[in-house]
Design an enzyme around this catalytic site. Structure first.
Site, short mmCIF file in Angstrom:
data_model
loop_
_atom_site.label_atom_id
_atom_site.label_comp_id
_atom_site.label_asym_id
_atom_site.label_seq_id
_atom_site.Cartn_x
_atom_site.Cartn_y
_atom_site.Cartn_z
N HIS A 127 74.67 28.90 145.86
CA HIS A 127 74.57 30.34 146.05
C HIS A 127 73.53 30.93 145.08
CE1 HIS A 127 76.39 34.42 146.81
NE2 HIS A 127 75.94 34.63 145.59
N GLU A 128 73.62 30.55 143.81
CA GLU A 128 72.70 31.07 142.80
C GLU A 128 71.26 30.65 143.07
OE1 GLU A 128 73.41 33.32 140.37
OE2 GLU A 128 75.11 33.35 141.70
N HIS A 181 69.72 32.76 145.72
CA HIS A 181 69.22 34.06 145.25
C HIS A 181 67.79 33.90 144.72
CE1 HIS A 181 72.55 36.80 145.69
NE2 HIS A 181 73.37 36.15 144.89
N GLU A 197 73.89 39.10 149.06
CA GLU A 197 75.06 38.23 148.92
C GLU A 197 75.26 37.36 150.16
OE1 GLU A 197 77.25 37.63 146.14
OE2 GLU A 197 75.26 38.30 145.59
ZN ZN Z 1 75.41 36.35 144.66
#
Ligand code: ZN
Length: 277
Positions: free
Chosen positions: A143-144, A147, A201
């Site tokens: 997830h990171e 981003h 997100e």
């Molecule tokens: Zn996030």
């Protein structure tokens, strides 16, 4: 006089327009994340700011004796992130040459992050308080990393500049000047402290499960991870949730996209013919 002012405003607007570009930072992958992003600050500026901020933070952690204290833990986190990083060219080929780096910081805080250009940190509080499995660690870091691949921090900084532009073009120019001076601080603030948008997100969730699956981690672990995170949230809200605001549909969306990339996971595990596709 009035005309002269107007002319100046037009010239400034033109100068700004030249610095503003719409880009697609990544290609869609299996999960199909595609959205044009408006960028007003250059990747080079943001990346050098991130590198400066990261070096400072790691030096500080070292001074406090909080940097990479447990060799086994560091090896575990590095092994997981390396497998994820190896899959990043699926979304953008240039990520292969990013200066990826990860450290484990001894802080009793449920948090992890990836700054622009691949500068990552995992906090020990996330590992211990969530009792995170390897698949769940991969879910957080996937997830990171997503981003960072989508350059969400750069986009957020650009949006802030855009807001200033709305207030007044001269003010915006002043804002840019200030931003230039403290760009490292701004990058760190945007990545580590400010809440991300729901769009950002969702994109990071979807790309994250794909990175995990391709690296041979069970993408369904993203669901258990967020459930653990939210459960903890009622007693001691994790810092991670303040910068990555959860939303009602998150679990459902993750379930759907984890199912979609499951064949990639099975192929990676079995070394089948579909692997790497
Ligand atoms: Zn996030």
């Amino acid at each position: 006089m009035k005309i002269r002012k107007l002319w100046m405003a037009a010239a400034l607007a033109a100068a700004f327009g030249a610095g503003c570009q719409s880009v697609d930072t990544t290609s869609g992958g299996t999960v199909g994340v595609e959205r044009q992003q408006r960028m007003m600050v250059s990747a080079a500026e943001v990346n050098s700011g991130a590198e400066k901020a990261y070096a400072q933070m790691m030096a500080e952690a070292k001074k406090k004796g909080a940097l990479d204290r447990d060799a086994a833990q560091v090896a575990r986190v590095r092994a997981i992130t390396q497998r994820l990083v190896a899959q990043t060219p699926t979304f953008r080929p240039d990520a292969k040459s990013w200066p990826w780096e990860v450290h484990v910081i001894s802080v009793d805080e449920v948090n992890a992050w990836c700054m622009p250009h691949g500068k990552m940190a995992m906090y020990t509080g996330l590992l211990s308080k969530l009792q995170a499995t390897d698949d769940e660690v991969a879910a957080v870091m996937g997830h990171e990393i997503s981003h960072a691949l989508r350059e969400h921090s750069r986009e957020q900084m650009s949006r802030q500049m855009g807001t200033q532009l709305g207030i007044g073009i001269v003010g915006a120019l002043l804002g840019v000047g200030e931003l230039g001076q403290s760009i490292a601080g701004t990058v760190a603030d945007v990545t580590l402290n400010l809440p991300k948008s729901r769009t950002a997100e969702t994109e990071a969730d979807r790309m994250g499960v794909e990175l995990a699956a391709r690296a041979g981690f069970d993408p369904r672990a993203a669901v258990t991870l967020w459930q653990k995170m939210e459960k903890l949230g009622s007693s001691q809200p994790p810092k991670f949730l303040s910068t990555h605001p959860s939303h009602e549909d998150r679990i459902r969306d993750l379930q759907e996209y984890a199912a979609r990339v499951l064949p990639l996971y099975q192929a990676a595990r079995g070394g089948g013919a579909a692997a790497g596709r």
